[in-house]
Design a protein around this motif. Structure first.
Motif, PDB file in Angstrom:
ATOM      1  N   GLU A 236      49.241 119.515 -89.968  1.00 22.52           N
ATOM      2  CA  GLU A 236      50.172 118.417 -90.242  1.00 22.52           C
ATOM      3  C   GLU A 236      51.601 118.835 -89.892  1.00 22.52           C
ATOM      4  O   GLU A 236      52.413 118.027 -89.472  1.00 22.52           O
TER       5      GLU A 236
ATOM      6  N   ARG B 299      39.495 115.182 -87.754  1.00 21.58           N
ATOM      7  CA  ARG B 299      38.880 114.206 -86.855  1.00 21.58           C
ATOM      8  C   ARG B 299      37.358 114.223 -86.981  1.00 21.58           C
ATOM      9  O   ARG B 299      36.706 113.200 -86.901  1.00 21.58           O
TER      10      ARG B 299
ATOM     11  N   HIS C 230      44.402 109.846 -88.560  1.00 18.96           N
ATOM     12  CA  HIS C 230      45.140 109.064 -89.554  1.00 18.96           C
ATOM     13  C   HIS C 230      44.671 107.611 -89.449  1.00 18.96           C
ATOM     14  O   HIS C 230      44.695 107.044 -88.362  1.00 18.96           O
TER      15      HIS C 230
ATOM     16  N   GLN D 261      44.829 103.669 -91.261  1.00 17.43           N
ATOM     17  CA  GLN D 261      45.453 102.756 -92.234  1.00 17.43           C
ATOM     18  C   GLN D 261      44.737 101.421 -92.178  1.00 17.43           C
ATOM     19  O   GLN D 261      44.489 100.909 -91.083  1.00 17.43           O
TER      20      GLN D 261
ATOM     21  N   LEU E 253      43.247 116.062 -86.105  1.00 13.61           N
ATOM     22  CA  LEU E 253      43.413 115.254 -87.313  1.00 13.61           C
ATOM     23  C   LEU E 253      43.295 113.770 -86.973  1.00 13.61           C
ATOM     24  O   LEU E 253      43.532 113.372 -85.826  1.00 13.61           O
TER      25      LEU E 253
ATOM     26  N   THR F 200      44.005 110.439 -94.322  1.00 11.04           N
ATOM     27  CA  THR F 200      44.286 111.537 -93.392  1.00 11.04           C
ATOM     28  C   THR F 200      43.204 112.587 -93.582  1.00 11.04           C
ATOM     29  O   THR F 200      42.862 112.932 -94.713  1.00 11.04           O
TER      30      THR F 200
ATOM     31  N   GLU G 193      52.162 118.295 -86.273  1.00 13.92           N
ATOM     32  CA  GLU G 193      52.198 116.905 -85.802  1.00 13.92           C
ATOM     33  C   GLU G 193      53.607 116.331 -85.772  1.00 13.92           C
ATOM     34  O   GLU G 193      53.851 115.323 -85.126  1.00 13.92           O
TER      35      GLU G 193
ATOM     36  N   SER H  85      45.310 104.280 -96.962  1.00 16.08           N
ATOM     37  CA  SER H  85      45.702 105.297 -95.967  1.00 16.08           C
ATOM     38  C   SER H  85      44.788 106.504 -96.089  1.00 16.08           C
ATOM     39  O   SER H  85      44.492 106.948 -97.199  1.00 16.08           O
TER      40      SER H  85
END
Lengths: 500, 450
Positions: B377, A166, A99, A101, A97, A163, B380, A161
């Motif tokens: 998630e 990848r 993330h 911002q 994943l 999510t 994580e 933001s």
């Protein structure tokens, strides 16, 4: 991680072992005595194991404070000035994943012109709407990829933001850039954006919330309303004034003032430095312009309306549940000020004492989970200290409110024990930084020195009881407290006379 | 994972069109390679340790493999009462209060239908103190009367709060109805009368029966070294002595037991609510992954429902080791009977479409990605991962699923989804709860219509 102990701790551990042996011997003798008290204790079988209750817990506690070292990260800047922080994922590196911002400083409540309250929220909504024909495609693409993108503003900035997987990092960054760097800011979307920005304040109190919505959401809005117009208000709503004055040109003006690469920071978790660098150059590399983080609103103490010591908001809650939020707002020092570290410490101390109340007289009145919370909401412009109570027996409000007020008043004069101070200091140090990204963002956004957190820790560590009590006397002015009570009209009617 | 790879290409094209640039060639990773180790302490307590030095904190999730399903008739709520009573002697004591704050320890406790969890969160330098606090839960001194009374007051209060909220009460009724005939058919909060009758002897017997090392496991996730953590675990938790075997109720899920339906009136409601749920196999079943993808697809159907009278549609699944259910909840915009019937029909139409309409390739792949994302998630967050690990350990004793879950979701085919939809989304497997505003008994036409 080896557990380090000081010689004093080792000595205590040795002593503890001897004490444990003694304790075991004593236990046999005590068994008889315990049997006598069977009327007060279990009649069923006893548990078997070490009698850990005999261990002095203070001996087990490590004297070391948690580390506030900045998390591992790579930092660099694109040619156009965009700051980048790539966080080390450590053991999470195999989770596919990402993330992302993007923070734009200044593009928040404080940056809005006085005649356009809520403009930052309107702008964020317009940005999220995206290119002219892309709204539905955007929604489908995110759904297909199981990705999420959100753009929102707060007091002093706007944050995008993301999510997602990848493998989708590049297209998600492309999408982010298309939203932030090349926004359409469609005039036709403006009325919808204003409606969205006003939605929170426009939902009538009598309207039951939709399925699954928590009453607390509506109650929180009432708290926000009570402090509306002050620097500690929650995200500002747009108003009729905004609707009258807003235009695409004004939105564009606001956008140009803040949304520029040298006024933004990207934090990424889930990519390598190399990947981040390549993808960001491709997507955000052509972002041009110079932004400003200057704020349009000067900090000024806000005096409470003398008649507003108690605000009662009648709210049609689902099923008429007795539900109350009491927000005692006291103006506190702003972040980075000399007193900020002491303010953090004071808040933790109050939290400890109020916890004690929940185990005493207030225990039966509060919900088991989350009945009472304290918070010190602060930013670069100011701060407010809030205590919130959720009661499920409405008739308990008066008692609870008086107990809280009494405890607060006592803090300036009653003795503070060494144990309390140590515990409060640990809590205050822990509260200095709330997330890995927060540390880097705070240093960048407010131009803090790299050792800001270390210095704050030192400030907290050296604060003594006298300093703390002087602080309390200076800031905690009872005449500034605003108490907000939310509940059904019938339940709250009798509470209007509570007084300040 | 082939299907996900194909999907990646499809998405790449769509984004390239959107933004006019080249697409990525990164592929989804089906093998997570999350590293953790399993151990057994000298008393049989199972331990899972995962080193994660990206966070300065540690989570220690200690779980007991018993919950409300293990309560005997007339003793409902006992597992929850015990949880509160055990926590009470830590939380209510001045002896520990300031120290817990000083150590920045976050204490938690939850009772579910299958397990009772005691997660603890602390800075890594406080591992000894944190595990010491957990060991207090199993101290040999029995629960005192005052601790039991504090616990009783708390659980009765919690129960009253839950039932006072019509939304929560509604969902709980639907859960219980769907799992009728199993140990899962009552919630962990229990019945008021049972809670009032519970004695300290009941509590201690429950502890003695279920709080045993071979019915417990602990997962430690965070900034620890495995060697050091094991030494502290052995010192603090290794001395809990084994006891007699636990008694577990029959937890087989009853499927195809005929449709069940409840129509209730609730004066607190401003508009009607309808819940439809289907019994489904547990997460140990081979069908689970397809059911999970189906739940995502149902959720999307619910959101896309064209019925203007329906608002706040939601769907999802409840996952248990021994039971599962698929559910949809909806509130109707109006309170009248006609609207309720219309909304119920719209919900059932969507379910029927899920049974009969083949799933498109793009819809399937996006649902699989959403399902995988949800799980990733979860992994994580150290606290959630620790709870997941310990729950799986107690339920199946097999943690290989941690690294294969995403791959198994990826292997679900459209045929699999159709098969489980046709197998489980059937009227004989269905439970419906309709809650109407008001205090009157339902009229005959409402009974007939609903």
């Amino acid at each position: 991680m080896p557990i380090e102990r000081t010689s004093e701790q080792r000595r205590r551990l040795g002593l503890r072992s001897r004490m444990t042996i003694l304790g075991v011997a004593m236990l046999a003798l005590l068994l008889g005595a315990m049997a006598i008290s069977t009327s007060l204790r279990a009649s069923g079988p006893q548990l078997v194991g070490n009698d850990v209750r005999r261990i002095d817990p203070a001996q087990v506690l490590s004297a070391r404070r948690p580390s506030l070292a900045l998390p591992l990260a790579k930092r660099f800047r694109l040619k156009n000035g965009l700051q980048v922080v790539v966080l080390d994922r450590g053991a999470l590196a195999t989770i596919p994943l990402v993330h992302i911002q993007v923070r734009v400083r200044g593009a928040g409540d404080y940056g809005e012109p006085p005649d356009l309250p809520g403009l930052s929220r309107v702008t964020a909504t317009l940005l999220q709407t995206g290119q002219s024909d892309a709204a539905s495609r955007l929604s489908k693409m995110l759904s297909d990829r199981a990705a999420r993108i959100a753009i929102g503003s707060d007091r002093d900035g706007t944050t995008l933001s993301v999510t997602g997987f990848r493998e989708d990092a590049r297209p998600l960054l492309q999408l982010s850039a298309s939203l932030l760097v090349r926004p359409a800011l469609q005039p036709t979307a403006l009325p919808g954006a204003i409606r969205t920005a006003r939605q929170m304040s426009e939902m009538p109190l009598g309207e039951p919330p939709p399925f699954g919505m928590q009453d607390v959401w509506l109650a929180t809005r009432e708290i926000a309303r009570a402090v509306q117009g002050t620097q500690w208000a929650l995200a500002k709503d747009a108003s009729a004034l905004t609707e009258a004055n807003v235009s695409r040109e004004r939105v564009l003006e606001f956008y140009r003032q803040y949304f520029a690469p040298d006024n933004a920071m990207v934090t990424i978790s889930g990519l390598s430095e190399g990947e981040a660098s390549v993808f960001l150059e491709e997507t955000f590399g052509d972002w041009e312009g110079h932004g400003s983080a200057e704020r349009g609103l000067a900090f000024a103490p806000v005096k409470r309306d003398p008649g507003a010591a108690i605000k009662v908001a009648p709210l049609k809650l689902q099923g008429g549940i007795a539900f109350t939020l009491v927000s005692c707002g006291i103006q506190m020092p702003k972040r980075f000020s000399e007193d900020h570290a002491v303010a953090l410490l004071a808040e933790k101390l109050v939290a400890l004492r109020l916890q004690q109340l929940t185990r005493g007289p207030l225990g039966p009145l509060l919900p088991t989970h989350g009945g009472m919370t304290t918070d010190y909401v602060y930013d670069a412009m100011g701060g407010i200290w809030i205590v919130s109570l959720r009661l499920w027996k409405q008739e308990s409000v008066k008692m609870a409110l008086n107990a809280v007020r009494k405890e607060m008043a006592a803090l300036g004069t009653s003795p503070i024990t060494k144990e309390e101070l140590f515990a409060a200091k640990s809590g205050a140090i822990g509260a200095l930084r709330r997330s890995p990204t927060d540390a880097y963002l705070a240093i960048w956004q407010y131009g803090l020195p790299q050792d800001y957190f270390d210095k704050s820790v030192a400030q907290i560590e050296t604060t003594n009881v006298a300093r703390l009590q002087a602080f309390v006397k200076r800031y905690w002015d009872a005449s500034q407290i605003v108490t907000v009570i939310v509940g059904s009209e019938v339940d709250t009617k009798a509470l209007k006379a509570l007084g300040g | 994972m082939k299907s996900l790879t194909v999907f990646a290409s499809v998405c790449v094209v769509s984004v390239a069109v959107l933004n006019g640039s080249q697409a990525t060639d990164v592929r989804p990773n089906s093998d997570l390679q999350l590293a953790f180790s399993r151990h057994t302490l000298s008393n049989g307590l199972r331990v899972i340790i995962r080193e994660d030095h990206s966070t300065p904190r540690v989570v220690s999730a200690l779980s007991v493999g018993s919950g409300s399903r293990d309560e005997e008739p007339g003793k409902s709520g006992l597992a929850h009462l015990v949880e509160h009573a055990l926590a009470a002697h830590i939380m209510t004591s001045d002896r520990y209060r300031n120290l817990i704050a000083a150590a920045s320890v976050g204490l938690g406790a939850q009772t579910g239908k299958e397990q009772t969890n005691y997660p603890l969160d602390f800075p890594h330098e406080q591992i000894d103190f944190g595990l010491f606090l957990q060991s207090l839960l199993f101290a040999p001194v029995a629960i005192t009367v005052s601790e039991l009374e504090i616990a009783r007051r708390e659980v009765l209060s919690e129960r009253a709060q839950m039932w006072s909220h019509p939304n929560q009460a509604f969902v709980t009724r639907l859960d219980n109805l769907t799992l009728t005939g199993t140990g899962y058919a009552h919630d962990a909060l229990g019945e008021e009368e049972d809670l009032k009758r519970a004695t300290i002897g009941d509590a201690v017997r429950f502890i003695d029966q279920h709080y045993r090392p071979d019915n417990m496991a602990v997962a430690v996730v965070g900034d620890v070294s495995t060697t050091d953590a094991l030494a502290v675990l052995e010192r603090r938790l290794g001395s809990i002595k084994p006891r007699a075997s636990a008694r577990h109720v029959d937890d087989r899920v009853l499927v195809d037991r005929g449709e069940t339906r409840v129509v209730m009136r609730d004066k607190r409601l401003a508009s009607a609510m309808i819940g439809v749920a289907y019994s489904a196999p547990s997460y140990l079943s081979d069908d689970y992954y397809a059911v999970n993808v189906l739940a995502v697809l149902l959720g999307r159907r619910a959101r896309m429902s064209p019925n203007k009278l329906a608002r706040g549609l939601a769907a999802g699944d409840r996952r248990h080791c021994g039971a599962n259910m698929l559910g949809m909840g909806v509130s109707a915009a109006a309170a009248d009977n006609g609207s309720v019937l219309e909304v119920e029909k719209a919900v059932l139409d969507q379910v029927e479409l899920a049974r009969t309409e083949p799933v498109g390739a793009a819809d399937l792949e996006s649902a699989k990605r959403a399902s995988a994302m949800q799980q990733l998630e979860y992994f994580e967050t150290p606290g959630r991962l620790a709870t997941y690990l310990v729950t799986r350990e107690l339920c199946a004793g097999d943690l290989s699923v941690v690294n294969t879950h995403v791959g198994r979701i990826g292997a679900v085919s459209a045929e699999d989804v159709m098969r489980v939809a046709r197998r489980y989304l059937v009227p004989e497997n269905r439970s419906i709860v309709v809650a109407l505003p008001g205090t009157d008994a339902p009229t005959q036409s409402q009974k007939g219509g609903l």
